[in-house]
Design a protein around this motif. Sequence first.
Motif, PDB file in Angstrom:
ATOM      1  N   TRP A  16     -51.887  33.308  -6.780  1.00 48.02           N
ATOM      2  CA  TRP A  16     -52.731  33.356  -7.973  1.00 48.02           C
ATOM      3  C   TRP A  16     -53.818  32.296  -7.863  1.00 48.02           C
ATOM      4  CZ3 TRP A  16     -51.413  36.369 -12.521  1.00 48.02           C
ATOM      5  CH2 TRP A  16     -52.344  36.229 -13.562  1.00 48.02           C
ATOM      6  N   PHE A  17     -55.078  32.751  -7.803  1.00 46.96           N
ATOM      7  CA  PHE A  17     -56.224  31.853  -7.765  1.00 46.96           C
ATOM      8  C   PHE A  17     -56.727  31.655  -9.191  1.00 46.96           C
ATOM      9  CE2 PHE A  17     -56.114  33.879  -3.619  1.00 46.96           C
ATOM     10  CZ  PHE A  17     -56.355  32.824  -2.742  1.00 46.96           C
ATOM     11  N   THR A  18     -56.650  30.432  -9.677  1.00 45.40           N
ATOM     12  CA  THR A  18     -57.145  30.120 -11.010  1.00 45.40           C
ATOM     13  C   THR A  18     -58.236  29.067 -10.910  1.00 45.40           C
ATOM     14  OG1 THR A  18     -56.528  29.348 -13.238  1.00 45.40           O
ATOM     15  CG2 THR A  18     -55.340  28.366 -11.391  1.00 45.40           C
ATOM     16  N   GLY A  19     -59.123  29.054 -11.879  1.00 48.06           N
ATOM     17  CA  GLY A  19     -60.225  28.107 -11.890  1.00 48.06           C
ATOM     18  C   GLY A  19     -61.303  28.602 -12.828  1.00 48.06           C
ATOM     19  N   LEU A  20     -62.273  27.766 -13.094  1.00 52.46           N
ATOM     20  CA  LEU A  20     -63.372  28.155 -13.969  1.00 52.46           C
ATOM     21  C   LEU A  20     -64.136  29.351 -13.408  1.00 52.46           C
ATOM     22  CD1 LEU A  20     -64.889  24.653 -14.819  1.00 52.46           C
ATOM     23  CD2 LEU A  20     -63.633  26.149 -16.393  1.00 52.46           C
ATOM     24  N   LEU A  36     -55.385  38.284   6.387  1.00 54.59           N
ATOM     25  CA  LEU A  36     -54.022  38.816   6.264  1.00 54.59           C
ATOM     26  C   LEU A  36     -53.938  40.262   6.743  1.00 54.59           C
ATOM     27  CD1 LEU A  36     -53.141  37.289   2.786  1.00 54.59           C
ATOM     28  CD2 LEU A  36     -52.160  36.621   4.993  1.00 54.59           C
ATOM     29  N   ARG A  37     -54.939  41.051   6.417  1.00 58.93           N
ATOM     30  CA  ARG A  37     -54.934  42.452   6.854  1.00 58.93           C
ATOM     31  C   ARG A  37     -55.055  42.545   8.372  1.00 58.93           C
ATOM     32  NH1 ARG A  37     -58.822  44.132   1.874  1.00 58.93           N
ATOM     33  NH2 ARG A  37     -57.193  44.800   0.422  1.00 58.93           N
ATOM     34  N   ALA A  38     -55.868  41.663   8.946  1.00 55.06           N
ATOM     35  CA  ALA A  38     -56.013  41.660  10.400  1.00 55.06           C
ATOM     36  C   ALA A  38     -54.693  41.309  11.076  1.00 55.06           C
ATOM     37  CB  ALA A  38     -57.097  40.669  10.821  1.00 55.06           C
ATOM     38  N   ARG A  39     -53.834  40.610  10.359  1.00 54.50           N
ATOM     39  CA  ARG A  39     -52.538  40.216  10.909  1.00 54.50           C
ATOM     40  C   ARG A  39     -51.412  41.128  10.399  1.00 54.50           C
ATOM     41  NH1 ARG A  39     -53.933  33.700  10.622  1.00 54.50           N
ATOM     42  NH2 ARG A  39     -55.434  33.824  12.319  1.00 54.50           N
ATOM     43  N   ARG A  40     -51.805  42.322   9.970  1.00 46.92           N
ATOM     44  CA  ARG A  40     -50.898  43.423   9.668  1.00 46.92           C
ATOM     45  C   ARG A  40     -50.076  43.234   8.402  1.00 46.92           C
ATOM     46  NH1 ARG A  40     -47.233  45.416  14.000  1.00 46.92           N
ATOM     47  NH2 ARG A  40     -46.492  43.265  14.099  1.00 46.92           N
ATOM     48  N   HIS A  41     -50.555  42.438   7.477  1.00 43.73           N
ATOM     49  CA  HIS A  41     -49.900  42.331   6.181  1.00 43.73           C
ATOM     50  C   HIS A  41     -50.409  43.419   5.252  1.00 43.73           C
ATOM     51  CE1 HIS A  41     -47.944  38.437   6.855  1.00 43.73           C
ATOM     52  NE2 HIS A  41     -49.040  38.091   7.516  1.00 43.73           N
ATOM     53  N   ARG A  42     -49.535  43.859   4.367  1.00 45.67           N
ATOM     54  CA  ARG A  42     -49.948  44.767   3.299  1.00 45.67           C
ATOM     55  C   ARG A  42     -50.477  43.904   2.166  1.00 45.67           C
ATOM     56  NH1 ARG A  42     -45.155  48.691   1.801  1.00 45.67           N
ATOM     57  NH2 ARG A  42     -46.822  49.835   0.769  1.00 45.67           N
ATOM     58  N   VAL A  43     -51.751  44.083   1.836  1.00 42.23           N
ATOM     59  CA  VAL A  43     -52.426  43.203   0.879  1.00 42.23           C
ATOM     60  C   VAL A  43     -52.985  44.014  -0.278  1.00 42.23           C
ATOM     61  CG1 VAL A  43     -54.304  41.536   0.552  1.00 42.23           C
ATOM     62  CG2 VAL A  43     -53.031  41.598   2.723  1.00 42.23           C
ATOM     63  N   LEU A  73     -47.574  40.714 -14.444  1.00 44.47           N
ATOM     64  CA  LEU A  73     -46.536  41.746 -14.299  1.00 44.47           C
ATOM     65  C   LEU A  73     -46.876  42.690 -13.155  1.00 44.47           C
ATOM     66  CD1 LEU A  73     -44.062  43.391 -15.173  1.00 44.47           C
ATOM     67  CD2 LEU A  73     -45.516  44.503 -16.893  1.00 44.47           C
ATOM     68  N   ALA A  74     -48.141  43.146 -13.099  1.00 45.43           N
ATOM     69  CA  ALA A  74     -48.561  44.036 -12.011  1.00 45.43           C
ATOM     70  C   ALA A  74     -48.402  43.350 -10.665  1.00 45.43           C
ATOM     71  CB  ALA A  74     -50.010  44.468 -12.226  1.00 45.43           C
ATOM     72  N   ALA A  75     -48.783  42.073 -10.604  1.00 45.92           N
ATOM     73  CA  ALA A  75     -48.689  41.334  -9.343  1.00 45.92           C
ATOM     74  C   ALA A  75     -47.239  41.180  -8.906  1.00 45.92           C
ATOM     75  CB  ALA A  75     -49.332  39.954  -9.505  1.00 45.92           C
ATOM     76  N   GLU A  76     -46.356  40.871  -9.842  1.00 45.12           N
ATOM     77  CA  GLU A  76     -44.948  40.667  -9.501  1.00 45.12           C
ATOM     78  C   GLU A  76     -44.317  41.951  -8.968  1.00 45.12           C
ATOM     79  OE1 GLU A  76     -40.797  40.802  -9.696  1.00 45.12           O
ATOM     80  OE2 GLU A  76     -41.973  41.806 -11.251  1.00 45.12           O
ATOM     81  N   VAL A  77     -44.643  43.074  -9.577  1.00 46.16           N
ATOM     82  CA  VAL A  77     -44.091  44.356  -9.109  1.00 46.16           C
ATOM     83  C   VAL A  77     -44.574  44.651  -7.694  1.00 46.16           C
ATOM     84  CG1 VAL A  77     -44.096  46.849  -9.470  1.00 46.16           C
ATOM     85  CG2 VAL A  77     -43.778  45.311 -11.423  1.00 46.16           C
ATOM     86  N   LEU A  78     -45.867  44.440  -7.443  1.00 47.01           N
ATOM     87  CA  LEU A  78     -46.402  44.675  -6.101  1.00 47.01           C
ATOM     88  C   LEU A  78     -45.765  43.722  -5.085  1.00 47.01           C
ATOM     89  CD1 LEU A  78     -50.164  45.126  -7.023  1.00 47.01           C
ATOM     90  CD2 LEU A  78     -48.742  46.852  -5.896  1.00 47.01           C
ATOM     91  N   ALA A  79     -45.683  42.442  -5.444  1.00 42.23           N
ATOM     92  CA  ALA A  79     -45.125  41.454  -4.518  1.00 42.23           C
ATOM     93  C   ALA A  79     -43.654  41.741  -4.237  1.00 42.23           C
ATOM     94  CB  ALA A  79     -45.292  40.049  -5.095  1.00 42.23           C
ATOM     95  N   ARG A  80     -42.924  42.119  -5.265  1.00 40.76           N
ATOM     96  CA  ARG A  80     -41.499  42.410  -5.099  1.00 40.76           C
ATOM     97  C   ARG A  80     -41.290  43.601  -4.172  1.00 40.76           C
ATOM     98  NH1 ARG A  80     -38.825  45.162  -9.193  1.00 40.76           N
ATOM     99  NH2 ARG A  80     -40.334  44.322 -10.689  1.00 40.76           N
ATOM    100  N   ASN A  81     -42.303  44.449  -4.061  1.00 41.75           N
ATOM    101  CA  ASN A  81     -42.203  45.624  -3.193  1.00 41.75           C
ATOM    102  C   ASN A  81     -42.931  45.436  -1.872  1.00 41.75           C
ATOM    103  OD1 ASN A  81     -40.823  48.112  -4.623  1.00 41.75           O
ATOM    104  ND2 ASN A  81     -41.914  46.980  -6.215  1.00 41.75           N
ATOM    105  N   PHE A  83     -45.836  43.601  -0.987  1.00 41.24           N
ATOM    106  CA  PHE A  83     -47.268  43.353  -0.826  1.00 41.24           C
ATOM    107  C   PHE A  83     -47.575  41.870  -1.005  1.00 41.24           C
ATOM    108  CE2 PHE A  83     -47.261  47.832  -1.794  1.00 41.24           C
ATOM    109  CZ  PHE A  83     -48.332  48.347  -1.067  1.00 41.24           C
ATOM    110  N   LEU A  84     -48.482  41.357  -0.195  1.00 44.84           N
ATOM    111  CA  LEU A  84     -49.062  40.059  -0.470  1.00 44.84           C
ATOM    112  C   LEU A  84     -50.166  40.315  -1.485  1.00 44.84           C
ATOM    113  CD1 LEU A  84     -49.247  38.197   2.941  1.00 44.84           C
ATOM    114  CD2 LEU A  84     -48.183  37.384   0.836  1.00 44.84           C
ATOM    115  N   THR A  85     -49.922  39.898  -2.709  1.00 46.09           N
ATOM    116  CA  THR A  85     -50.806  40.224  -3.815  1.00 46.09           C
ATOM    117  C   THR A  85     -51.647  39.012  -4.170  1.00 46.09           C
ATOM    118  OG1 THR A  85     -49.103  41.732  -4.641  1.00 46.09           O
ATOM    119  CG2 THR A  85     -50.886  41.165  -6.154  1.00 46.09           C
ATOM    120  N   LEU A  86     -52.954  39.141  -4.008  1.00 46.75           N
ATOM    121  CA  LEU A  86     -53.880  38.043  -4.255  1.00 46.75           C
ATOM    122  C   LEU A  86     -54.562  38.288  -5.591  1.00 46.75           C
ATOM    123  CD1 LEU A  86     -55.518  37.829  -0.703  1.00 46.75           C
ATOM    124  CD2 LEU A  86     -53.312  36.915  -1.486  1.00 46.75           C
ATOM    125  N   VAL A  87     -54.328  37.408  -6.547  1.00 47.15           N
ATOM    126  CA  VAL A  87     -54.866  37.558  -7.892  1.00 47.15           C
ATOM    127  C   VAL A  87     -55.957  36.520  -8.107  1.00 47.15           C
ATOM    128  CG1 VAL A  87     -54.358  37.547 -10.363  1.00 47.15           C
ATOM    129  CG2 VAL A  87     -52.618  38.339  -8.738  1.00 47.15           C
TER     130      VAL A  87
END
Length: 208
Positions: A16-20, A36-43, A73-81, A83-87
């Motif tokens: 999770w990226f947070t900031g102004l 990450l995609r170049a290194r075969r991660h599902r993102v 919630l959406a991120a947690e569901v994706l990550a739990r399944n 995916f490396l989920t970048l928010v």
Amino acid sequence: MNDDGLRCGCAGATVWFTGLPGSGKTAVARALAGTLRARRHRVELLDGDARHATLPTGPTRDDPGRHAERTGLAAEVLARNGFLTLVSATAPGADSRAVVRRRHEATGTPYVEVHLDAPQSVCAERRSAQEAAGPAAGPTAADAAYEPPAEPDLRLATHHMSVAEAAAAVYALLADKGVVRSRCDETSDRLLPDPDPDSHVGQGTWNL
């Protein structure tokens, strides 16, 4: 096409990226996604801010706390399944971000909070630069309401570093935490741009 055979096999997680607004959340997330995609991660990229929103709009858009929790919630569901989920989402309230972290902890899903820490004046200049014309950007409601995280997993002074440097620092943290493993690295350590053809963000561009 089923890409299971192309996956690296690492577990999912949420970053999770947070900031102004204007601190560089979208730019860093997209640069990291390319690596990450170049290194075969599902993102998956979830952008919760209005300018680059990838989540459906709805009644929670005007309630930053509820919107952050919905995005979490959406991120947690994706990550739990898997995916490396970048928010990339300002999520100005510390309480709503804490709810997101607890949701991940409750399911044992890795969660990493990255604070992109740039002065309000720098963020305003970047927002102005994104506009083709018009007056200089002033403070936003999110600027006024923003509560910086007290203890993020990583804090980056994005006014003193490039997009690529910031993305590399996040990748190093993920490797240190075991979210990504060195055996998955089948490309060089050079950060690669996001291969998404709809992305117009380069490694050196502080897009919002």
